[in-house]
Design an enzyme around this catalytic site. Structure first.
Site, PDB file in Angstrom:
ATOM      1  N   SER A 160      14.845 -10.402   1.282  1.00 46.14           N
ATOM      2  CA  SER A 160      15.532 -10.007   2.510  1.00 46.14           C
ATOM      3  C   SER A 160      15.302 -11.043   3.608  1.00 46.14           C
ATOM      4  O   SER A 160      15.956 -10.997   4.650  1.00 46.14           O
ATOM      5  CB  SER A 160      15.054  -8.635   2.972  1.00 46.14           C
ATOM      6  OG  SER A 160      13.652  -8.640   3.137  1.00 46.14           O
ATOM      7  N   HIS A 178       1.782 -14.398  -1.609  1.00 42.82           N
ATOM      8  CA  HIS A 178       1.247 -13.110  -1.131  1.00 42.82           C
ATOM      9  C   HIS A 178       0.178 -12.550  -2.068  1.00 42.82           C
ATOM     10  O   HIS A 178      -0.186 -11.381  -1.951  1.00 42.82           O
ATOM     11  CB  HIS A 178       2.382 -12.087  -0.947  1.00 42.82           C
ATOM     12  CG  HIS A 178       3.267 -12.421   0.226  1.00 42.82           C
ATOM     13  ND1 HIS A 178       4.487 -11.826   0.444  1.00 42.82           N
ATOM     14  CD2 HIS A 178       3.083 -13.282   1.258  1.00 42.82           C
ATOM     15  CE1 HIS A 178       5.032 -12.320   1.554  1.00 42.82           C
ATOM     16  NE2 HIS A 178       4.209 -13.207   2.057  1.00 42.82           N
TER      17      HIS A 178
HETATM   18  P1  OAD Z   1      12.650  -6.826   0.182  1.00 42.07           P
HETATM   19  O1  OAD Z   1      12.501  -5.505  -0.472  1.00 42.07           O
HETATM   20  O2  OAD Z   1      12.515  -6.919   1.652  1.00 42.07           O
HETATM   21  O3  OAD Z   1      14.069  -7.421  -0.159  1.00 42.07           O
HETATM   22  C1  OAD Z   1      14.592  -7.405  -1.466  1.00 42.07           C
HETATM   23  C2  OAD Z   1      15.899  -8.163  -1.450  1.00 42.07           C
HETATM   24  O4  OAD Z   1      16.337  -8.278  -2.794  1.00 42.07           O
HETATM   25  C3  OAD Z   1      17.000  -7.509  -0.647  1.00 42.07           C
HETATM   26  O5  OAD Z   1      17.597  -8.496   0.182  1.00 42.07           O
HETATM   27  C4  OAD Z   1      17.983  -7.014  -1.717  1.00 42.07           C
HETATM   28  O6  OAD Z   1      19.332  -7.089  -1.280  1.00 42.07           O
HETATM   29  C5  OAD Z   1      17.729  -8.000  -2.822  1.00 42.07           C
HETATM   30  N1  OAD Z   1      17.994  -7.495  -4.177  1.00 42.07           N
HETATM   31  C6  OAD Z   1      17.725  -6.260  -4.680  1.00 42.07           C
HETATM   32  N2  OAD Z   1      18.051  -6.201  -5.973  1.00 42.07           N
HETATM   33  C7  OAD Z   1      18.521  -7.439  -6.317  1.00 42.07           C
HETATM   34  C8  OAD Z   1      19.015  -8.018  -7.530  1.00 42.07           C
HETATM   35  N3  OAD Z   1      19.079  -7.333  -8.677  1.00 42.07           N
HETATM   36  N4  OAD Z   1      19.408  -9.308  -7.499  1.00 42.07           N
HETATM   37  C9  OAD Z   1      19.363 -10.027  -6.343  1.00 42.07           C
HETATM   38  N5  OAD Z   1      18.907  -9.531  -5.181  1.00 42.07           N
HETATM   39  C10 OAD Z   1      18.490  -8.256  -5.171  1.00 42.07           C
HETATM   40  O7  OAD Z   1      11.632  -7.807  -0.576  1.00 42.07           O
HETATM   41  P2  OAD Z   1      11.024  -9.202  -0.078  1.00 42.07           P
HETATM   42  O8  OAD Z   1      12.038 -10.022   0.623  1.00 42.07           O
HETATM   43  O9  OAD Z   1      10.373  -9.790  -1.273  1.00 42.07           O
HETATM   44  O10 OAD Z   1       4.952  -8.710   1.659  1.00 42.07           O
HETATM   45  O11 OAD Z   1       9.923  -8.718   0.936  1.00 42.07           O
HETATM   46  C11 OAD Z   1       9.121  -9.702   1.523  1.00 42.07           C
HETATM   47  C12 OAD Z   1       7.735  -9.181   1.717  1.00 42.07           C
HETATM   48  O12 OAD Z   1       7.759  -7.955   2.435  1.00 42.07           O
HETATM   49  C13 OAD Z   1       6.989  -8.822   0.449  1.00 42.07           C
HETATM   50  O13 OAD Z   1       6.417  -9.919  -0.224  1.00 42.07           O
HETATM   51  C14 OAD Z   1       5.914  -7.914   0.967  1.00 42.07           C
HETATM   52  C15 OAD Z   1       6.730  -7.064   1.925  1.00 42.07           C
HETATM   53  O14 OAD Z   1       6.041  -6.594   2.989  1.00 42.07           O
HETATM   54  C16 OAD Z   1       3.655  -8.445   1.550  1.00 42.07           C
HETATM   55  O15 OAD Z   1       3.234  -7.540   0.857  1.00 42.07           O
HETATM   56  C17 OAD Z   1       2.768  -9.335   2.357  1.00 42.07           C
END
Ligand code: OAD
Length: 245
Positions: free
Chosen positions: A192, A122
């Site tokens: 997520s 990204h």
């Molecule tokens: P999210 O904010 O959607 O998800 C974060 C995940 O991390 C969740 O499933 C939480 O349960 C988990 N989590 C939080 N704290 C944690 C910890 N200490 N240890 C383990 N897990 C933990 O973030 P992404 O999945 O990265 O895209 O989101 C995907 C994309 O959505 C991003 O790259 C961004 C956004 O829109 C773009 O900007 C193109």
């Protein structure tokens, strides 16, 4: 919830004998460094949703507003440092024969921790790209009295990140798909798993025969079919998993 020792051991044993390892990370791996995640809490900025600001249309409409938002996010991240989860992946890379880290994060904490083969699918919040000449370069300090200008041609700069509605760099995505298709173990950490195509890389690995291990605080859409789901903080679970293999 603490992950079961037997589940950690199962995953660690697979990791220990894997020649090719791929890791997919999301915002959760940086949460313990103090970087806010996208989903689950807050997410609003000056009454705008990220989905309304991180788009080509928003930038075309009001580049100064979008830059102010990125400037704010840069400020949140600037003092954050890699945590034990980032460090564990550096250790894993040092001993795996074939290792690819695929991150959805734009915070730069994996490279800062020392990860070498890291695909930032990204983009990077520390990169800029010129709308006029197309040059892309790292630029950490920006004067945002007005939307910033390209140091080469004076054209309008945009943040070097992928926005909603945009395609991922096909070369970077191709390398990520290749790594997912050819690994024996994939770790899916702190995502997520709802934003595609990155989220689909876990299933790509599974369909190609990899053993898929998820590490997350809570269940995700992947939890139903991964081989091992370890519920806990990445900064606590990952060092144990890597150290125990
Ligand atoms: P999210 O904010 O959607 O998800 C974060 C995940 O991390 C969740 O499933 C939480 O349960 C988990 N989590 C939080 N704290 C944690 C910890 N200490 N240890 C383990 N897990 C933990 O973030 P992404 O999945 O990265 O895209 O989101 C995907 C994309 O959505 C991003 O790259 C961004 C956004 O829109 C773009 O900007 C193109």
């Amino acid at each position: 919830m603490e992950p079961q020792p037997s589940q950690i051991q199962r995953a660690a044993e697979r990791l220990a004998v894997a020649d090719a390892v791929a890791v997919l990370t999301g915002a959760g791996i940086s949460a313990e460094s103090g970087v806010p995640t996208f989903r689950g809490q807050g997410g609003l900025w000056e009454n705008h949703r990220p989905e309304e600001l991180a788009t080509p249309a928003a930038f075309a409409r009001d580049p100064a507003l979008v830059w102010r938002w990125y400037h704010w996010r840069r400020g949140l991240i600037a003092d954050c440092r890699p945590n034990p989860a980032h460090a564990a992946l550096v250790d894993l890379e040092a001993r795996a024969h074939n290792f690819t880290l695929i991150t959805q994060n734009v915070d730069g904490l994996h490279p800062l921790a020392g990860s070498g083969n890291c695909l930032e699918v990204h983009g990077s919040i520390w990169a800029v790209q010129c709308m006029a000449c197309g040059r892309r370069y790292e630029e950490r300090s920006l004067d945002l009295a007005a939307p910033p200008a390209c140091k080469w041609c004076g054209g309008l700069l945009r943040p070097g990140v992928v926005w909603f509605g945009e395609s991922l760099d096909p070369v970077v995505l191709g390398r990520a798909v290749e790594a997912a298709s050819s690994c024996q173990v994939m770790l899916v950490v702190g995502t997520s798993a709802v934003v595609h195509p990155a989220a689909g890389l876990a299933m790509t690995a599974k369909e190609a025969g990899a053993f898929v291990v998820e590490i997350n605080l809570e269940p995700t859409p992947n939890s139903a079919w991964v081989d091992v789901s370890l519920m806990g903080k990445a900064g606590e679970v990952l060092p144990g998993l890597v150290g125990g293999s």
